[in-house]
Design an enzyme around this catalytic site. Structure first.
Site, PDB file in Angstrom:
ATOM      1  N   HIS A  45       0.816  -1.217   0.000  1.00  0.00           N
ATOM      2  CA  HIS A  45       0.000   0.000   0.000  1.00  0.00           C
ATOM      3  C   HIS A  45       0.849   1.266   0.000  1.00  0.00           C
ATOM      4  CE1 HIS A  45      -3.797  -2.161   1.770  1.00  0.00           C
ATOM      5  NE2 HIS A  45      -3.466  -2.574   0.565  1.00  0.00           N
ATOM      6  N   CYS A  88      -4.508  -9.052   4.936  1.00  0.00           N
ATOM      7  CA  CYS A  88      -3.993  -8.882   3.567  1.00  0.00           C
ATOM      8  C   CYS A  88      -2.601  -8.265   3.559  1.00  0.00           C
ATOM      9  CB  CYS A  88      -4.947  -8.023   2.739  1.00  0.00           C
ATOM     10  SG  CYS A  88      -6.374  -8.939   2.100  1.00  0.00           S
ATOM     11  N   PHE A  89      -2.068  -7.936   4.729  1.00  0.00           N
ATOM     12  CA  PHE A  89      -0.676  -7.506   4.884  1.00  0.00           C
ATOM     13  C   PHE A  89      -0.374  -6.230   4.090  1.00  0.00           C
ATOM     14  CE2 PHE A  89      -0.888 -12.203   4.032  1.00  0.00           C
ATOM     15  CZ  PHE A  89      -1.270 -12.539   5.317  1.00  0.00           C
ATOM     16  N   CYS A  90      -1.354  -5.340   4.010  1.00  0.00           N
ATOM     17  CA  CYS A  90      -1.195  -4.071   3.283  1.00  0.00           C
ATOM     18  C   CYS A  90      -0.793  -4.316   1.831  1.00  0.00           C
ATOM     19  CB  CYS A  90      -0.173  -3.165   3.975  1.00  0.00           C
ATOM     20  SG  CYS A  90      -0.641  -2.672   5.639  1.00  0.00           S
ATOM     21  N   ASN A  91      -1.383  -5.339   1.225  1.00  0.00           N
ATOM     22  CA  ASN A  91      -1.120  -5.648  -0.184  1.00  0.00           C
ATOM     23  C   ASN A  91      -2.414  -6.175  -0.793  1.00  0.00           C
ATOM     24  OD1 ASN A  91      -0.312  -6.667  -2.697  1.00  0.00           O
ATOM     25  ND2 ASN A  91       1.682  -7.332  -1.925  1.00  0.00           N
TER      26      ASN A  91
END
Length: 706
Positions: free
Chosen positions: A115, A365-368
């Site tokens: 992100h 979502c692990f900033c993805n």
């Protein structure tokens, strides 16, 4: 405890921190913008750190220079905010394309981007002709361009997929400038800047060796700085400036980009991080070790099957049936766990089970979002539908309409061991593989207002996360039961919770009305603390997202806690007398149904009384069918009106044996099997709709649901 969140942050070693502590005791540092001897020494240490960074990445100071930043995000923003785009269109970009264009000034990135990369589009949308989010197929036919920037992911932080860095040269040959997001890659793999020559490289040091945090780097290829001319300035970045005009001249190289006083203590600590990597045999040795462990973990997960032959684990990678080569795959495995019927266990549920086994992982979502959408098959429509249903980043909504909204990520680091695989396998075998006993759900034809149960147990918890006090009657206050969670224990400003400190369940606190004392007992020791409020100064603290005014108790109590808990810097703190909130998590009261407890007790052979203690409720009622309390909206207890706030979402705290503090997963597994595809809830949070002075709740009171 297996730490398997190395992609989130590496762990510093004890030796690394010990050496850093000694360095800080021996070395005094000062603002490097000053010119006295301590400042000059600090400046020299920072320059030595720059050289160490270049040496580590096999880069020459003739080719690259290092700008220290706060983190990878800051490094990327410097590039995007200052990049010299030359757009020809007049209108602002309003849509994201999925292709690259010929002869346009454009900003582009892979769909598999953090992100921090995706967020850059807001900085550039009024300075470019187009913005493109593309797959790696775009590298097969790269169009010619100029004054365009491609931010390339070196390794996916979602699943560990490594991208071909030969694409850097291919892009540059077509006129692109390339900024390499190397944060995920360099955590466990080398980066050779003589072999691959991006214009810019962004990274964070805590990803590499855990400490320092708040320090990153932007490595800039010389002459590429012409593509990011500084359009602003701050302290220490200008050669000349006037206050009443727009005149300024930036300094050269790194001095132009390091705005204000950087974290010079943190920058000095970088050397100790690189020393730690060398003690581990160097980054190539770390890469070999972590890759080997990850490959073995992948094999173990991919071979797990239920009794009906269906796969237990759904792995998200470029090849779900085979672990990639070391050039293709990093030390990350991302997956979801499936039920025997093909449905999914929510990732939050998996995380809670992992916590019982001492396994620390990352979920979501692990900033993805791009990679998450691709591997989980989440469409644009599903994203919008999830948003309408209340889905927010970091929340507990892990399944919507039976589909996962995120995943479980395991990532390895230099301190990982092969034994970590055995712990994970033990957890999966015991909690997710095989047929589990199933319960019958509550009949939807039963109506809760037809039942009038009675109160059979009342509890308060004078000290948050410690053992309960059981009485026949509790007075009501605006905060809940009188003295309920009025106190809590903190260590060095951090709240101690039962989740992280199971030994707290062996500390009991009772209210002695006769002596006006709080009596605390722990491990054969006893202490009395006066209930009368002291004149100590107030301090605001955040507890479960609530800001609460508190006062500290006396030093005698704090030292007693240090002794019985075998810790340092413990404090007993209390809510102020005029506070409308206690230290509760969600709501002043938690109500549970004894019949629901009995159902779970029959399955796992734990006495009902112990399970009631584990669920840490304030009010236990008897006289209605199991789990019918889930349907309640409003209720009254002897004329005192309450509303239901929410169902109580359960975590691994219910697995703690109240007598020993040892964790046993059987209760949460039984609850999981009852709830099937639903949230792990048990009990309901309630609160008074209006407070009446002088009221109380007593054993034997009747409850009416309406």
């Amino acid at each position: 405890m297996p730490y398997l969140d190395n992609a989130g942050a590496a762990l510093p070693s004890k030796r690394q921190l010990d050496e850093l502590s000694k360095f800080r005791n021996d070395m005094i540092l000062a603002n490097p913008h000053s010119r006295h001897s301590t400042a000059l020494k600090t400046k020299q240490l920072m320059n030595s750190a720059r050289l160490r960074v270049l040496q580590y990445f096999n880069a020459s100071s003739d080719d690259y220079f290092v700008v220290f930043t706060y983190n990878t995000t800051h490094s990327l923003k410097i590039v995007a905010e200052n990049f010299k785009f030359t757009r020809t269109k007049t209108e602002e970009v309003s849509e994201i394309s999925n292709i690259l264009y010929e002869n346009q000034s454009q900003f582009a990135y892979l769909y598999d981007s953090h992100h921090s990369v995706i967020g850059l589009r807001n900085f550039v949308k009024n300075r470019v002709d187009s913005i493109s989010c593309v797959s790696e197929n775009a590298f097969e036919n790269i169009p010619n361009t100029s004054n365009s920037l491609f931010v390339l992911t070196a390794m996916s932080n979602f699943c560990g997929k490594k991208y071909d860095l030969d694409n850097i040269a291919k892009l540059q040959e077509k006129g692109w400038s390339v900024c390499l997001d190397a944060a995920s890659l360099v955590s466990t793999a080398p980066l050779d800047l003589k072999k691959y020559r991006p214009n810019f490289v962004a990274l964070s040091f805590y990803k590499m060796f855990g400490y320092p945090t708040g320090v990153g780097a932007l490595i800039i290829r010389k002459n590429s700085e012409q593509m990011i001319p500084k359009n602003s300035f701050a302290g220490g970045t200008v050669q000349s400036v006037e206050e009443d005009s727009f005149y300024f001249i930036s300094k050269d190289l790194e001095d132009a980009y390091e705005e204000g006083t950087m974290n010079f203590h943190g920058i000095a600590a970088i050397q100790h991080g690189f020393d730690e990597i060398e003690r581990c045999g160097g980054i190539k040795n770390i890469q070999n070790k972590t890759y080997s462990i990850a490959k073995q973990m992948f094999k173990m997960l991919s071979t797990k099957v239920h009794e009906n032959g269906k796969q237990v684990v759904e792995i998200y990678s470029q090849n779900s049936s085979e672990f990639g080569t070391q050039d293709e795959q990093g030390a990350i495995i991302t997956f979801n766990i499936k039920r025997p019927d093909g449905g999914y266990y929510g990732y939050n549920e998996v995380e809670k089970i992992c916590a019982i086994f001492g396994i620390e992982i990352r979920t979501g979502c692990f900033c993805n979002i791009g990679a998450c959408r691709k591997y989980l098959g989440i469409s644009h429509e599903m994203i919008q539908n999830n948003q309408r249903q209340g889905k927010r980043c970091g929340d507990e909504m892990d399944l919507i309409d039976g589909k996962p909204t995120g995943a479980v990520r395991i990532s390895f680091g230099r301190q990982s061991e092969e034994d970590d695989i055995l712990v994970v396998e033990n957890m999966i075998d015991n909690c997710f593989v095989g047929s589990m006993a199933q319960f019958s759900q509550v009949s939807t034809s039963l109506k809760i207002h037809n039942y009038s149960p009675e109160v059979v147990r009342l509890c308060a918890f004078p000290i948050k996360s410690c053992a309960s006090e059981t009485k026949d009657s509790f007075n009501l206050t605006e905060r809940g039961f009188e003295y309920d969670r009025d106190f809590m224990i903190v260590q060095s400003g951090i709240t101690l919770s039962l989740k992280t400190h199971p030994e707290l369940c062996r500390i009991s606190a009772t209210i002695s009305e006769d002596k006006s004392m709080l009596e605390i007992k722990a491990f054969g020791e006893m202490l009395e603390y006066p209930l009368k409020y002291s004149n100590n100064s107030e301090q605001e603290r955040f507890v479960c997202r609530n800001k609460i005014s508190t006062i500290s108790c006396d030093e005698k109590t704090n030292k007693w806690l240090d002794n019985v808990l075998d810790m340092q810097n413990c404090q007993l703190v209390r809510v102020t007398n005029d506070s409308f909130k206690s230290f509760v998590n969600e709501s002043p009261f938690l109500l549970i149904n004894e019949a629901s407890v009995h159902i779970l007790s029959q399955i796992i052979n734990i006495p009902t009384s112990e399970i009631i203690t584990r669920f840490r409720s304030n009010i236990v009622v008897r006289g209605m069918p199991p789990f019918i309390e889930d349907t309640a909206k409003h209720l009254s207890i002897e004329g005192i009106n309450f509303e239901v706030v929410d169902k109580c979402l359960r975590c691994e705290m219910i697995c703690i044996d109240p007598d020993t503090g040892v964790k046993d997963p059987s209760l949460i597994l039984a609850l999981r099997n009852f709830r099937k595809n639903q949230k792990l809830t048990f009990g309901i949070y309630i609160r008074q709709t209006s407070f009446q002075q002088g009221t109380s709740i007593n054993i034997g009171d009747m409850v009416q649901f309406n």
